[in-house]
Motif scaffolding. Structure first.
Motif, PDB file in Angstrom:
ATOM      1  N   ARG A 292      37.161   3.905 -36.468  1.00 18.20           N
ATOM      2  CA  ARG A 292      38.171   2.968 -35.949  1.00 18.20           C
ATOM      3  C   ARG A 292      38.927   3.591 -34.786  1.00 18.20           C
TER       4      ARG A 292
ATOM      5  N   SER B 218      36.770   3.233 -31.869  1.00 18.30           N
ATOM      6  CA  SER B 218      36.705   1.865 -31.347  1.00 18.30           C
ATOM      7  C   SER B 218      37.908   1.516 -30.479  1.00 18.30           C
TER       8      SER B 218
ATOM      9  N   GLN C 206      35.141   0.632 -24.821  1.00 22.75           N
ATOM     10  CA  GLN C 206      34.484  -0.461 -25.550  1.00 22.75           C
ATOM     11  C   GLN C 206      33.321  -1.045 -24.750  1.00 22.75           C
ATOM     12  N   ALA C 207      33.469  -1.087 -23.420  1.00 25.36           N
ATOM     13  CA  ALA C 207      32.408  -1.652 -22.578  1.00 25.36           C
ATOM     14  C   ALA C 207      31.149  -0.801 -22.650  1.00 25.36           C
TER      15      ALA C 207
ATOM     16  N   MET D 200      29.367  -1.824 -31.335  1.00 24.80           N
ATOM     17  CA  MET D 200      29.798  -1.320 -32.632  1.00 24.80           C
ATOM     18  C   MET D 200      29.645  -2.363 -33.728  1.00 24.80           C
TER      19      MET D 200
ATOM     20  N   PRO E 213      31.297  -2.793 -37.071  1.00 20.59           N
ATOM     21  CA  PRO E 213      32.330  -2.176 -37.904  1.00 20.59           C
ATOM     22  C   PRO E 213      32.078  -2.420 -39.382  1.00 20.59           C
ATOM     23  N   ASP E 214      32.905  -1.748 -40.153  1.00 19.93           N
ATOM     24  CA  ASP E 214      32.888  -1.845 -41.596  1.00 19.93           C
ATOM     25  C   ASP E 214      32.931  -3.310 -42.053  1.00 19.93           C
TER      26      ASP E 214
ATOM     27  N   HIS F 208      32.383  -7.041 -40.805  1.00 20.09           N
ATOM     28  CA  HIS F 208      31.819  -7.744 -39.651  1.00 20.09           C
ATOM     29  C   HIS F 208      31.582  -9.203 -40.004  1.00 20.09           C
TER      30      HIS F 208
ATOM     31  N   ARG G 151      25.045  -9.371 -31.956  1.00 22.06           N
ATOM     32  CA  ARG G 151      26.168  -9.634 -31.053  1.00 22.06           C
ATOM     33  C   ARG G 151      26.793  -8.316 -30.569  1.00 22.06           C
TER      34      ARG G 151
END
Lengths: 391, 244
Positions: free
Chosen positions: B45, B48, B73-74, B78, B80-81, B83, B145
């Motif tokens: 996290r 991220s 981020q770009a 990711m 994530p836990d 989603h 995605r």
């Protein structure tokens, strides 16, 4: 550019909203409830008013005062019928709105110029009978005054002597304004539409997003938080504005169809009035959505958000509840206060007293500024770890 | 390339991450191995950009994820836990939405969407609303995605958690393919066989600290155990004694 990729967020939330049955239903209900109720209530009121204009008066003991009964019959819209034997009971049992009882000593006392007893029996708790009772009382008083005038003349006294006061009843409120007090709840319905129309999207795109754990993935995209918040806000506002538009336009057509002239109103609500109402209430839609988003973002869960937002729905009804105690018409200082200002301005427009343009501007600026403050606050909330991860 | 440098993070009095330092290279799969509550998810996290560390730095291709989260981020995709998906949107719409959020548009975006749908064998369900999808299908949509912008760095938080055999294999194949394409893959797991089979480098985290680093063989040699699982237990156990 601060608001990059705003369009993508707006498009997605609109698509999601259009596919959500709940958001469409709330849009529909909020748009229809007002106009339907307006149509229904006004036709009822108008009907009642008409029944007072053409009044049938049950009279007991007609034979004791034939001249008086003849006079009554000559009045326009008055029909004299034989009254029930037990007059008081008939009124109590609601078989008659009122009964006029002429005493058997009437003609004897009348001819000796002693006040001749006439009783009018009615039930003061019955709102529906009130206009009729008022009408008949006025008729009786007028007869009394006419006879008094004749008697004075026959005694060689000028009737002017018996009237120390010359009372002229000058009604300041225009007939339009009087009707506006009856129309007072239309602003409430339109402001309610602003609150209900976008409610589902405002909740679903914030508290709902967290509830289904799609919030964290969304925030992983390289998009400024303010774009996300504004995109969601505009989507919810679009629905709220649509609800306001439908509600206002339908109310407008409902008023056009209602037989308002029967209510003694020289009423004219044309396109300028409709446009003014929209100019007042559309900014309100943006504020309502912003407020709902802030609350729904702050809430710990979807359920919590729903219960807070349920309480929020009381807000647009407050001015409506206050209006009978503290009239909100013609109070320009209310304009910058969201909701109160809108309520007051719409009431004035419906009362046929178009407020000056600057008040519309003041109300719109104050409302949109409040909405932007809330949006800025929600953007801050979108950065908080507690909000993102539900800590 | 993803670099963690002396990351620390506490929640109130609980110190979730004490000191995490490691590097995940390009063209390699780096596994983050640790028991529940070791600080894996918290570390990811922070990577991220959604959580600020109390100290230390994280860099994605040299971009500081704390100072420039959008830039980091770009460069990163990711999973994530948590989603979650949007029940009223189709897989195609999910992937397209995230593509748009990365600034993709037009033909290029549509080509990427089509490519991901066939790569993750979502063709049959691509036009259906995701409400009612199986866990495996949902994970695939979430993966697709996250990859739409062709990130050089891919971060997956327990991607095979709760998946059936077929979906697990699909995810593992995808991880290998990403490595072959020269990307940096960082994923967390607590499934030993998976980590052992896929990873070029394993980072063992326990009690918010990196306790060992190396290939599966190196970790076994270091602890003198025959399986990765035994090596892991021994490493975590040592850390437990140290903490107590």
């Amino acid at each position: 550019m601060m608001l990059t990729r705003l369009g993508a967020v707006l498009r997605k939330e609109m698509l999601d909203g259009i596919r959500d049955r709940r958001s469409l239903v709330s849009l529909l209900i909020s748009a229809l409830v007002g106009p339907l109720l307006v149509t229904f209530l006004f036709s009822r009121i108008a009907e009642r008013q008409r029944s007072a204009d053409e009044v049938s008066v049950p009279v007991v003991g007609m034979e004791h005062a034939p001249a008086f009964v003849d006079w009554l019959k000559q009045q326009s819209g008055v029909e004299v019928v034989a009254g029930p034997a037990d007059a008081e009971n008939a009124v109590r049992e609601r078989n008659a709105d009122l009964v006029v009882v002429i005493d058997k000593e009437f003609s004897e006392k009348f001819s000796r110029s002693i006040p001749a007893p006439v009783r009018m029996i009615s039930d003061g708790t019955r709102d529906s009978a009130r206009p009729k009772v008022r009408r008949v009382r006025a008729l009786l008083q007028r007869y009394s005054a006419e006879i008094a005038t004749l008697r004075l003349i026959s005694h060689g006294v000028s009737p002017a002597v018996a009237n120390p006061l010359k009372l002229d009843d000058i009604e300041v409120s225009s007939s339009q304004q009087r009707a506006a007090t009856i129309l007072g709840f239309i602003p409430m319905f339109i402001i309610m539409a602003a609150f209900v129309g976008g409610l589902q999207i405002a909740t679903d795109s914030t508290a709902g997003e967290r509830e289904r754990a799609s919030f964290e993935p969304l925030l992983l995209n390289p998009v400024p938080r303010v774009s996300l918040v504004v995109g969601k806000w505009l989507a919810a506002s679009t629905f709220a504005v649509a609800a306001v538009l439908f509600s206002a336009v339908l109310c407008f057509f409902a008023i056009q169809r209602v037989p308002l002239h029967d209510m003694g109103a020289r009423f004219r609500i044309g396109p300028p009035e409709l446009l003014s109402i929209l100019a007042v209430t559309i900014p309100m839609a943006f504020l309502a959505s912003a407020l709902q988003m802030t609350i729904a973002t702050f809430a710990r869960s979807y359920k919590e958000a729903q219960s807070y937002l349920g309480m929020l729905m009381l807000l647009p009804t407050l001015p409506g509840a206050m209006a009978p105690i503290y009239p909100l018409t013609n109070q320009p200082w209310l304009a910058p206060i969201p909701i109160m200002g809108q309520y007051s301005l719409v009431s004035d427009v419906l009362g046929g007293k178009m407020p000056p343009v600057y008040l519309f501007v003041v109300a719109a600026v104050a409302t949109v500024a409040t909405a932007m403050l809330l949006i800025a606050f929600t953007t801050r909330l979108f950065q908080r770890e507690r909000i993102i991860f539900g800590r | 390339m993803i670099e963690f440098e002396r990351i620390e993070k506490s929640f109130g009095r609980v110190q979730a991450v004490r000191e995490v330092t490691f590097t995940a290279r390009d063209g390699a799969v780096t596994g983050l191995l640790g028991p529940n509550g070791a600080g894996k998810t918290t570390s990811l996290r922070i990577l991220s950009g959604l959580m600020k560390p109390d100290a230390g730095a994280v860099r994605v291709d040299g971009v500081d994820a704390v100072a420039d989260p959008l830039g980091a981020q770009a460069r990163m995709g990711m999973l994530p836990d948590s989603h979650g998906l949007y029940p009223r949107l189709t897989p195609r719409e999910h992937i397209r939405y995230f593509g748009e959020l990365h600034g993709l548009k037009g033909k290029e975006l549509e080509q990427r969407v089509d490519g991901l749908i066939s790569a993750l064998s979502l063709d049959a369900v691509a036009g259906r609303r995701v409400d009612g999808f199986s866990h495996g299908e949902r994970t695939k949509v979430a993966l697709a995605r996250a990859l739409v912008h062709r990130p050089g760095n891919v971060v997956l938080d327990e991607p095979t958690n709760g998946l059936d055999v077929m979906s697990t294999r699909a995810v593992r194949d995808l991880i290998r393919r990403l490595r072959e394409e020269g990307r940096c893959v960082l994923f967390s797991s607590h499934i030993m066989q998976e980590v052992s089979a896929l990873c070029d480098s394993i980072i063992v985290i326990a009690h918010g600290r990196v306790v060992a680093e190396g290939t599966s063989e190196e970790l076994r040699e270091k602890t003198g155990k025959t399986t990765l699982e035994d090596a892991f237990v021994s490493l975590v156990g040592l850390e437990e004694e140290r903490t107590l």
